[in-house]
Design a protein around this motif. Sequence first.
Motif, PDB file in Angstrom:
ATOM      1  N   VAL A 137      -1.576  12.332 -28.126  1.00 53.96           N
ATOM      2  CA  VAL A 137      -0.938  11.192 -27.451  1.00 53.96           C
ATOM      3  C   VAL A 137       0.499  10.972 -27.906  1.00 53.96           C
ATOM      4  O   VAL A 137       1.135   9.995 -27.507  1.00 53.96           O
ATOM      5  CB  VAL A 137      -1.754   9.900 -27.672  1.00 53.96           C
ATOM      6  N   GLY A 138       1.021  11.870 -28.735  1.00 54.10           N
ATOM      7  CA  GLY A 138       2.411  11.752 -29.154  1.00 54.10           C
ATOM      8  C   GLY A 138       2.597  10.845 -30.355  1.00 54.10           C
ATOM      9  O   GLY A 138       1.657  10.237 -30.869  1.00 54.10           O
ATOM     10  N   THR A 139       3.832  10.751 -30.799  1.00 51.10           N
ATOM     11  CA  THR A 139       4.158   9.957 -31.984  1.00 51.10           C
ATOM     12  C   THR A 139       4.239   8.477 -31.635  1.00 51.10           C
ATOM     13  O   THR A 139       4.414   8.102 -30.473  1.00 51.10           O
ATOM     14  CB  THR A 139       5.504  10.409 -32.569  1.00 51.10           C
ATOM     15  N   GLU A 140       4.149   7.639 -32.659  1.00 51.94           N
ATOM     16  CA  GLU A 140       4.226   6.191 -32.451  1.00 51.94           C
ATOM     17  C   GLU A 140       5.545   5.802 -31.794  1.00 51.94           C
ATOM     18  O   GLU A 140       5.600   4.899 -30.968  1.00 51.94           O
ATOM     19  CB  GLU A 140       4.071   5.461 -33.792  1.00 51.94           C
ATOM     20  N   GLY A 141       6.612   6.476 -32.188  1.00 52.90           N
ATOM     21  CA  GLY A 141       7.927   6.130 -31.660  1.00 52.90           C
ATOM     22  C   GLY A 141       8.079   6.372 -30.173  1.00 52.90           C
ATOM     23  O   GLY A 141       8.973   5.806 -29.534  1.00 52.90           O
ATOM     24  N   SER A 142       7.209   7.206 -29.602  1.00 51.18           N
ATOM     25  CA  SER A 142       7.297   7.481 -28.169  1.00 51.18           C
ATOM     26  C   SER A 142       6.795   6.313 -27.331  1.00 51.18           C
ATOM     27  O   SER A 142       7.132   6.178 -26.157  1.00 51.18           O
ATOM     28  CB  SER A 142       6.484   8.735 -27.821  1.00 51.18           C
ATOM     29  N   GLY A 143       5.948   5.473 -27.927  1.00 49.21           N
ATOM     30  CA  GLY A 143       5.369   4.354 -27.193  1.00 49.21           C
ATOM     31  C   GLY A 143       4.098   4.711 -26.450  1.00 49.21           C
ATOM     32  O   GLY A 143       3.355   3.821 -26.018  1.00 49.21           O
ATOM     33  N   VAL A 144       3.809   5.999 -26.305  1.00 52.62           N
ATOM     34  CA  VAL A 144       2.626   6.426 -25.551  1.00 52.62           C
ATOM     35  C   VAL A 144       1.322   6.041 -26.252  1.00 52.62           C
ATOM     36  O   VAL A 144       0.370   5.620 -25.583  1.00 52.62           O
ATOM     37  CB  VAL A 144       2.684   7.942 -25.262  1.00 52.62           C
ATOM     38  N   ARG A 154      -1.305  13.124 -33.092  1.00 60.74           N
ATOM     39  CA  ARG A 154      -0.036  12.459 -32.775  1.00 60.74           C
ATOM     40  C   ARG A 154       1.150  13.376 -33.078  1.00 60.74           C
ATOM     41  O   ARG A 154       2.107  12.973 -33.729  1.00 60.74           O
ATOM     42  CB  ARG A 154       0.076  11.144 -33.550  1.00 60.74           C
ATOM     43  N   LEU A 155       1.072  14.587 -32.586  1.00 64.29           N
ATOM     44  CA  LEU A 155       2.165  15.535 -32.784  1.00 64.29           C
ATOM     45  C   LEU A 155       3.329  15.202 -31.861  1.00 64.29           C
ATOM     46  O   LEU A 155       3.152  14.611 -30.793  1.00 64.29           O
ATOM     47  CB  LEU A 155       1.694  16.960 -32.496  1.00 64.29           C
ATOM     48  N   GLU A 156       4.531  15.606 -32.264  1.00 63.09           N
ATOM     49  CA  GLU A 156       5.687  15.467 -31.390  1.00 63.09           C
ATOM     50  C   GLU A 156       5.506  16.353 -30.165  1.00 63.09           C
ATOM     51  O   GLU A 156       4.713  17.301 -30.169  1.00 63.09           O
ATOM     52  CB  GLU A 156       6.962  15.845 -32.140  1.00 63.09           C
ATOM     53  N   GLN A 157       6.270  16.056 -29.136  1.00 67.50           N
ATOM     54  CA  GLN A 157       6.029  16.674 -27.834  1.00 67.50           C
ATOM     55  C   GLN A 157       6.149  18.196 -27.852  1.00 67.50           C
ATOM     56  O   GLN A 157       5.281  18.897 -27.324  1.00 67.50           O
ATOM     57  CB  GLN A 157       7.008  16.092 -26.810  1.00 67.50           C
ATOM     58  N   THR A 158       7.197  18.727 -28.471  1.00 65.26           N
ATOM     59  CA  THR A 158       7.393  20.181 -28.440  1.00 65.26           C
ATOM     60  C   THR A 158       6.310  20.930 -29.213  1.00 65.26           C
ATOM     61  O   THR A 158       5.679  21.845 -28.661  1.00 65.26           O
ATOM     62  CB  THR A 158       8.793  20.545 -28.967  1.00 65.26           C
ATOM     63  N   PRO A 159       6.042  20.594 -30.488  1.00 63.24           N
ATOM     64  CA  PRO A 159       4.957  21.307 -31.185  1.00 63.24           C
ATOM     65  C   PRO A 159       3.595  21.064 -30.544  1.00 63.24           C
ATOM     66  O   PRO A 159       2.730  21.956 -30.567  1.00 63.24           O
ATOM     67  CB  PRO A 159       5.007  20.752 -32.613  1.00 63.24           C
ATOM     68  N   ALA A 160       3.400  19.891 -29.955  1.00 59.07           N
ATOM     69  CA  ALA A 160       2.123  19.624 -29.282  1.00 59.07           C
ATOM     70  C   ALA A 160       1.962  20.526 -28.066  1.00 59.07           C
ATOM     71  O   ALA A 160       0.862  21.034 -27.798  1.00 59.07           O
ATOM     72  CB  ALA A 160       2.052  18.159 -28.864  1.00 59.07           C
ATOM     73  N   GLU A 216      12.290   9.576 -31.281  1.00 61.46           N
ATOM     74  CA  GLU A 216      10.931   9.938 -30.877  1.00 61.46           C
ATOM     75  C   GLU A 216      10.625   9.473 -29.463  1.00 61.46           C
ATOM     76  O   GLU A 216       9.689   9.966 -28.834  1.00 61.46           O
ATOM     77  CB  GLU A 216       9.916   9.331 -31.848  1.00 61.46           C
ATOM     78  N   GLY A 217      11.390   8.503 -28.965  1.00 61.56           N
ATOM     79  CA  GLY A 217      11.143   8.018 -27.614  1.00 61.56           C
ATOM     80  C   GLY A 217      11.410   6.538 -27.456  1.00 61.56           C
ATOM     81  O   GLY A 217      12.190   5.934 -28.201  1.00 61.56           O
ATOM     82  N   SER A 218      10.742   5.943 -26.485  1.00 64.20           N
ATOM     83  CA  SER A 218      11.017   4.576 -26.054  1.00 64.20           C
ATOM     84  C   SER A 218      10.918   3.543 -27.172  1.00 64.20           C
ATOM     85  O   SER A 218      11.828   2.731 -27.373  1.00 64.20           O
ATOM     86  CB  SER A 218      10.051   4.203 -24.922  1.00 64.20           C
ATOM     87  N   LEU A 219       9.814   3.544 -27.898  1.00 65.20           N
ATOM     88  CA  LEU A 219       9.609   2.544 -28.942  1.00 65.20           C
ATOM     89  C   LEU A 219      10.634   2.702 -30.061  1.00 65.20           C
ATOM     90  O   LEU A 219      11.161   1.708 -30.587  1.00 65.20           O
ATOM     91  CB  LEU A 219       8.191   2.654 -29.498  1.00 65.20           C
ATOM     92  N   ALA A 220      10.934   3.938 -30.416  1.00 62.18           N
ATOM     93  CA  ALA A 220      11.946   4.194 -31.442  1.00 62.18           C
ATOM     94  C   ALA A 220      13.320   3.740 -30.958  1.00 62.18           C
ATOM     95  O   ALA A 220      14.122   3.213 -31.736  1.00 62.18           O
ATOM     96  CB  ALA A 220      11.969   5.680 -31.797  1.00 62.18           C
TER      97      ALA A 220
END
Length: 339
Positions: free
Chosen positions: A156-163, A185-191, A80-84
Amino acid sequence: MPQVFRNSLLSLRDMIVSAGPLALLPVLLLALAYWWLQPTPPKTVVLATGPAQSAYEAFGKRYQQALAAEGIAVHLLPSEGSLANLQLLREGRADLAFVQGGTAVLQPEDHEQLRSLGSLFVEPLWLFYREKAARRVAPSGRLDALPQLQGLHVNVGTEGSGVPTLMDKLLDANHLDAKALQLSRLEQTPATVAFLAGDIDVLVFASAPESPMVQMLLQTPGVRLMDFAQHEAYGRRFPFLTPVTLPRGVVDLAGNVPAADVRLVASTTALLAREGTHPALLQLFAQSAQGLHGGAGWFNRAREFPSTRHNELTIAPEADRAINEPVPLLQRYLPFWLA
């Protein structure tokens, strides 16, 4: 057979029998040391990247190609991103990962179990909005402050993104309750699909400008990038943020995109590795980073990255040497596993 010659052969045999085990001992010790110290690196390594169409994914593929030339297979692990990514390192499911500064709270054990290979690139906080939606809160259709987001649908994206963690800090600094915003908090592509369809008013994510999503949104009619008018103040309030400017025309000189300088806030992304990752792999990744991140970009001049400054974790010695010292003479002419 002469007696003297016979006696010589017998003496030689006795010497071999008595000295043979002693001669084999150093060989056995060398073999044991070779097995224990693992002088050659493993042929595969796992790199945690990010979501599809992200800069993390794009850079992961470049590292994969660079290390393939040295006989190392880099397995890319989407996330999902940085935090993940940080969690994947903690769990031992990844050997290396891209992690953005300020998107997580480091634990005491992180300082013991993780090492940094240096900061690689600037990762701005991109806040794209639909101009039509912005007119509901600002007659000009221009947004330049976070309080203007009240009443808008913001992803603002998913929790795993860190955003989300980063946005919580920024909203709190503006005395804004997240409940005042219609958050998703949708993932980037569907958002992004929902944003372009008009179902979301504001799209927030952090990414290097190399992201295909960033490139596309910057040139989409009716979509604007928020100008952080207080970007210098954010840089003073938050040590992990740096005020940066997207220069006029840098996206498309002929089309003059953007039409004016855009002020942004950004953090730097580092390449982190688990303690115990083979030193030769750390050196190889750090050396590859020189070629992949050493050029000029939208927010940096040539040779500003990779950098051993402004890192939240201890720099691995192999990375420090690779970044700040010349390439060893033998490595200029021999494969790294021979040099």
